[in-house]
Design an enzyme around this catalytic site. Sequence first.
Site, PDB file in Angstrom:
ATOM      1  N   SER A  68       0.442  -0.886  -0.285  1.00 39.44           N
ATOM      2  CA  SER A  68       0.631  -0.108  -0.113  1.00 39.44           C
ATOM      3  C   SER A  68       0.737   1.315  -0.327  1.00 39.44           C
ATOM      4  O   SER A  68       1.216   1.667   0.569  1.00 39.44           O
ATOM      5  CB  SER A  68      -1.125   0.112   1.100  1.00 39.44           C
ATOM      6  OG  SER A  68      -1.998   1.332   1.120  1.00 39.44           O
ATOM      7  N   ILE A  69       1.937   1.548  -0.582  1.00 35.92           N
ATOM      8  CA  ILE A  69       2.122   2.663  -1.148  1.00 35.92           C
ATOM      9  C   ILE A  69       2.140   3.736  -1.145  1.00 35.92           C
ATOM     10  O   ILE A  69       2.297   4.498  -0.667  1.00 35.92           O
ATOM     11  CB  ILE A  69       3.461   2.172  -2.272  1.00 35.92           C
ATOM     12  CG1 ILE A  69       4.425   0.712  -2.338  1.00 35.92           C
ATOM     13  CG2 ILE A  69       5.108   3.782  -2.738  1.00 35.92           C
ATOM     14  CD1 ILE A  69       5.036   0.912  -0.526  1.00 35.92           C
ATOM     15  N   CYS A 127      -3.148   1.460 -10.758  1.00 33.09           N
ATOM     16  CA  CYS A 127      -2.769   0.787  -9.055  1.00 33.09           C
ATOM     17  C   CYS A 127      -3.818   1.211  -7.985  1.00 33.09           C
ATOM     18  O   CYS A 127      -4.964   1.957  -7.953  1.00 33.09           O
ATOM     19  CB  CYS A 127      -2.181   2.519  -8.622  1.00 33.09           C
ATOM     20  SG  CYS A 127      -1.537   2.965  -7.026  1.00 33.09           S
ATOM     21  N   ASN A 189      -0.663  -5.870 -13.125  1.00 39.10           N
ATOM     22  CA  ASN A 189      -0.502  -5.013 -12.065  1.00 39.10           C
ATOM     23  C   ASN A 189      -1.257  -6.054 -10.858  1.00 39.10           C
ATOM     24  O   ASN A 189      -1.043  -6.903 -10.184  1.00 39.10           O
ATOM     25  CB  ASN A 189      -1.902  -3.454 -11.879  1.00 39.10           C
ATOM     26  CG  ASN A 189      -0.480  -2.719 -10.760  1.00 39.10           C
ATOM     27  OD1 ASN A 189      -0.525  -2.624 -10.306  1.00 39.10           O
ATOM     28  ND2 ASN A 189      -0.648  -1.378 -11.901  1.00 39.10           N
ATOM     29  N   GLY A 214       3.683 -11.375  -6.569  1.00 38.81           N
ATOM     30  CA  GLY A 214       4.492 -11.699  -6.171  1.00 38.81           C
ATOM     31  C   GLY A 214       4.137 -13.445  -6.794  1.00 38.81           C
ATOM     32  O   GLY A 214       3.305 -13.319  -7.488  1.00 38.81           O
TER      33      GLY A 214
END
Lengths: 301, 246
Positions: A68-69, A127, A189, A214
């Site tokens: 959660s950048i 995003c 994404n 991942g």
Amino acid sequence: MLETSIAAVPLKNPVITASGTFGFGHEFQPYFNLSRLGGISSKGLTLNERYGNEGERIYETKSGLINSIGLQNPGVDFFIHHELPFMKGLGTAVIANLGGGSMEEYLGGIEKLNATDVDIIELNISCPNVKHGGMAFGIQTETAYQVVKEVRRVCRKPLMVKLSPNAENIVQMAVRCEEAGADAISLVNTFKAMAIDIKTKKPVFKNVFAGLSGPAIKPIALRMVYEVAAAVSVDVVGMGGISCWQDAVEFILAGAKAVQVGTANFIRPNICLEIIDGIEAYMINEGIRSLEQIRGVAHTA
Amino acid sequence: MSASFFVSKIIQQTQVTNTIFCMTVKCDLPLKPGQFFMVRGWDGFPLLSRPISIYDAGPNTVSFLYEVRGEGTKLLSKLQPGETVELNGPLGNGFEPAKMKGKVAVVTGGIGFAPMVYTVKQLEDCRVDFFCGFREQSYELEKVVPYVENIQVATDSGIEGHKGFITDLIKVKNYDVVLACGPEVMMKKLAKMCTEQQVPCYVSLERHMACGVGACLGCTCKTVKGAKCICKDGPVFLGEELNWDA
């Protein structure tokens, strides 16, 4: 042997570092010669600087990473003046990944990037960590179509649109983005996900939902790339959980002209070299002379 | 001083307490106290490597004093001499002992003790008082004895030393500089005390990290100089420059 191209931009090999996992390149300079890469996709940029999200930003799962950048980045101008000159000197394709919270923000960023020597613009409509934007544009097919069409009108660079696996219909989304003028499609994404802290009994992330990447997502990402590659005629760049050369080969067999490696860069900073060398060795062993010989062949099997 | 990514052989692994282990591995890179490595002693699972600070270093070795907290550190603790780990480092900006003079207070809480041993060894021109807080009982204090003038201990349990917070024991105005590593509440309190007394206070922060090199932006903190990566710009920061309430 490894040469490929995306939207007519030549790449020395099909391995590109994925946006948000490789900074602006210099972070990984101690580990290997970055000119070996097929390309680098920059940290997701926005017209103006962003701090990103508050609270926990990363959470490890059994075989993935939830982030959660929130598009923390120094803004397009800073990128152009302080990061791009270094990246352009590396001898690898430079992809500027551009996100946005509004149409105006996207177009403002595009106009600034038009005037630079970035090789490709990767439009991030996917995003999951930014409210009112980012993924909001990447869920509904027609919303995405409108954004890409508007951006295409202004964009003078090869335009690659990065899709969200959370799209209502990933194949329709890809087809409509192509119709709107995308020169290439990259996918996927991160997957919308969450974690709950069993001590506080509350979601780990302030935004509640965040993006899973991942190895956990690889089989689903591969399926989506396979489906999209069959439905569009523009170049497809596949990604999602690639952590070894075998994974990369699978995406190429599914129809990808190039791949992006993301989370795996965090695990072994020189993983892309291993992947490039692994693909090459595989081709030699199999007597394959060019990537085009194997691209998409899983479809005819 | 550039980082590298390499496979390293384990020379020694000792159990210090129930949950604390010390692993010594081969490494001939130049190191600064307060720096850390991303350590990996397994292939695929857990996904991420673990950031572990430099505890001590010899001519061709580096040691890690670490607490077993989860799957990764548990796996590390089971490795034997002769087996290997993958290391990425040294990473981050550590302390600058060569620039420090006069009276120094080193304050640690829990496993925050670890990076301070290599640090005090290099505070050659300073007189050092060492304040260390532990949950139950102290460990490895003999490692710092030769390098410091005084050691004060506090424990949550009261079994040893002062029962309570280590910050109860220190008068920061007696020092030219304060160095700290421990729980964030401890460092926050200390940084506030130091700011009030105008004593520079360097703190070493800990956070979950994915990449360790400033790329993922998972360990960002707010400072008066803007957003900084704990892994790359830190982990050592001047206490007064951190926005502790963010």
